[in-house]
Enzyme design. Structure first.
Site, mmCIF file in Angstrom:
data_model
loop_
_atom_site.group_PDB
_atom_site.id
_atom_site.type_symbol
_atom_site.label_atom_id
_atom_site.label_comp_id
_atom_site.label_asym_id
_atom_site.label_seq_id
_atom_site.Cartn_x
_atom_site.Cartn_y
_atom_site.Cartn_z
ATOM 1 N N ASP A 12 -7.117 -14.076 53.657
ATOM 2 C CA ASP A 12 -7.681 -14.895 54.737
ATOM 3 C C ASP A 12 -6.747 -15.991 55.222
ATOM 4 O O ASP A 12 -7.018 -16.618 56.249
ATOM 5 C CB ASP A 12 -8.989 -15.539 54.246
ATOM 6 C CG ASP A 12 -10.051 -14.479 54.017
ATOM 7 O OD1 ASP A 12 -10.603 -14.407 52.917
ATOM 8 O OD2 ASP A 12 -10.290 -13.691 54.961
ATOM 9 N N HIS A 21 -8.187 -16.283 44.346
ATOM 10 C CA HIS A 21 -8.885 -14.998 44.406
ATOM 11 C C HIS A 21 -9.482 -14.691 43.041
ATOM 12 O O HIS A 21 -8.916 -15.020 42.019
ATOM 13 C CB HIS A 21 -7.908 -13.869 44.803
ATOM 14 C CG HIS A 21 -8.619 -12.656 45.328
ATOM 15 N ND1 HIS A 21 -9.108 -11.689 44.503
ATOM 16 C CD2 HIS A 21 -8.946 -12.298 46.588
ATOM 17 C CE1 HIS A 21 -9.701 -10.748 45.241
ATOM 18 N NE2 HIS A 21 -9.614 -11.095 46.502
#
Ligand code: SDX
Length: 393
Positions: A328, A271
């Site tokens: 996700d 991320h």
């Protein structure tokens, strides 16, 4: 000193804009919407209540929530001429391409109420988008499987209405599974906003030209389509399917990712901001285990995902690069268990992110100080040189 947080000058200089909507501490794994921790909202709130919070800044009173819900219900239908719009797409059109096109297209029915500086127009655009995007999303799916489009059923809740339009058929009644609706509502809450991610910054940047809310959100949908952003939840499932097709040898797949031979990153990992576990991933992982636990047949792909996570989190290649599961990594498994095809996963992300895009656009339009300024560049091209006539080249 804002919101009891002090920023170092270096951070302030690189920040794209200021905003009072969502706070993230990437190192501590903190995510708050208007100051409320994501963990509390996921457990106690509803998606429409969180949408109200993001858009208007405060948790609604019971009357405000009822009025907000009713206003959205009354606008869930698309203009009847939009039904022909869906006929124009090939059957295998990706639903994200349909969604971004349709979001822009529906604004053509409201050309007299798109002024970004007219409060009533902004309110109507807010309600119309919140109300119609689930209808568009379900139609994109129905189009891809050649089934008839279902009109919204306004006696149902927001998520329930979407599920019925997506999975119901005119030939028989459709009973919404309350557990599925609650889990999907919670997943939408987790996706509702996330500070200046790629798609939200796109909505702000497009909106900074005073483009209307529909045009700005349509641009955000396109940014979210990218596999490194919202498209990652679809890529995670495709990655897990590849591992399973290769006999489920997770360790050799991880080795190929590390040797850059897998042709892909570890999708659902890493991320830009979270350099620790994404707090949303923790909640989604628990929900995935819960949903699978309720299913009669557990999905072997969940076992592959959990083995992949265990191996990666014990491997210095990922830990040294601060690569942890993000939002996700597990969501796709839940969507798959609910019966959504992988092509719809990013559309579900867009449904969740919609109130965040709207809230951020409204904040930027109201307060030009929070606009993302015109980005500059570092020029690395040729120095000045004179024109050479064609015959002399
Ligand atoms: C979302 O911004 C947001 O808030 C987005 C989002 C939201 O709510 O809006 O949170 C939603 O987009 C989540 C992210 C979903 N994307 C994926 O899961 C795709 C896989 N992840 C990578 O593409 C990547 O991790 C990013 C783009 C998400 C973040 O990249 P970073 O942290 O900026 O890291 P980087 O690209 O600079 O890479 C640093 C190193 C590199 O290796 P080296 O060159 O140093 O050897 O880490 C490696 C990268 O190759 N790396 C990965 C990896 N991610 C980074 N290696 C393997 N697998 C990965 N997933």
């Amino acid at each position: 000193q804002t919101g009891m947080t002090t920023y170092d000058p270096g951070f302030v200089n690189t920040a794209a804009c200021s905003s009072a909507i969502t706070y993230i501490d990437g190192d501590a794994g903190i995510l708050r919407y208007r100051g409320y921790p994501i963990e509390q909202l996921a457990e106690k709130s509803s998606f429409l209540e969180v949408s109200y919070l993001l858009i208007y800044g405060e948790l609604p009173t019971p009357q405000q929530l009822t009025e907000f819900t009713e206003r959205i219900r009354r606008h869930s239908l698309l203009h009847e001429e939009m039904r022909r719009f869906f006929d124009g797409f090939p059957r295998d059109a990706h639903p994200m391409a349909v969604l971004s096109s349709a979001v822009s297209a529906i604004s053509t029915f409201y050309q007299d109420s798109l002024d970004p500086f007219d409060d009533e127009h902004v309110e109507m655009s807010t309600v119309r988008l919140m109300a119609k995007v689930p209808t568009i999303a379900s139609y994109a799916y129905k189009k891809s499987i050649g089934q008839p489009l279902l009109y919204p059923e306004n006696s149902l809740g927001y998520v329930e209405n979407f599920l019925r339009m997506t999975f119901g058929v005119p030939a028989e009644p459709y009973e919404v599974d309350p557990v599925m609706a609650r889990v999907l509502d919670m997943l939408f809450i987790l996706h509702a906003d996330h500070e200046q991610n790629c798609s939200t910054s796109t909505v702000r940047l497009v909106g900074s030209s005073n483009a209307n809310l529909f045009a700005s959100v349509s641009a955000g949908v396109n940014a979210l389509f990218g596999p490194l952003h919202g498209g990652a939840n679809q890529s995670v499932l495709e990655m897990l399917e590849t591992i399973q097709a290769d006999g489920g040898d997770v360790r050799s797949f991880v080795r190929r990712v590390k040797d850059r031979q897998a042709g892909t990153k570890l999708m659902g990992f890493g991320h830009r901001v979270y350099k620790n576990y994404d707090p949303r991933a923790t909640i989604v992982k628990r929900a995935a285990q819960d949903v699978m636990g309720r299913m009669s047949t557990s999905d072997p792909m969940l076992d592959v995902a959990m083995e992949l996570e265990e191996i990666a989190l014990a491997d210095d290649f990922f830990v040294s690069r601060k690569l942890y599961p993000n939002v996700d990594f597990y969501t796709g498994l839940i969507y798959k268990a609910m019966g959504f095809p992988t092509k719809m996963f990013t559309v579900l992300f867009a449904l969740g992110r919609l109130p965040g895009w709207i809230a951020q656009w409204r904040e930027m339009i109201k307060d030009p100080e929070t606009k993302i300024g015109r980005p500059r560049q570092i020029y690395t091209g040729a120095v000045q040189r004179d024109y050479v006539n064609l015959e002399q080249r």
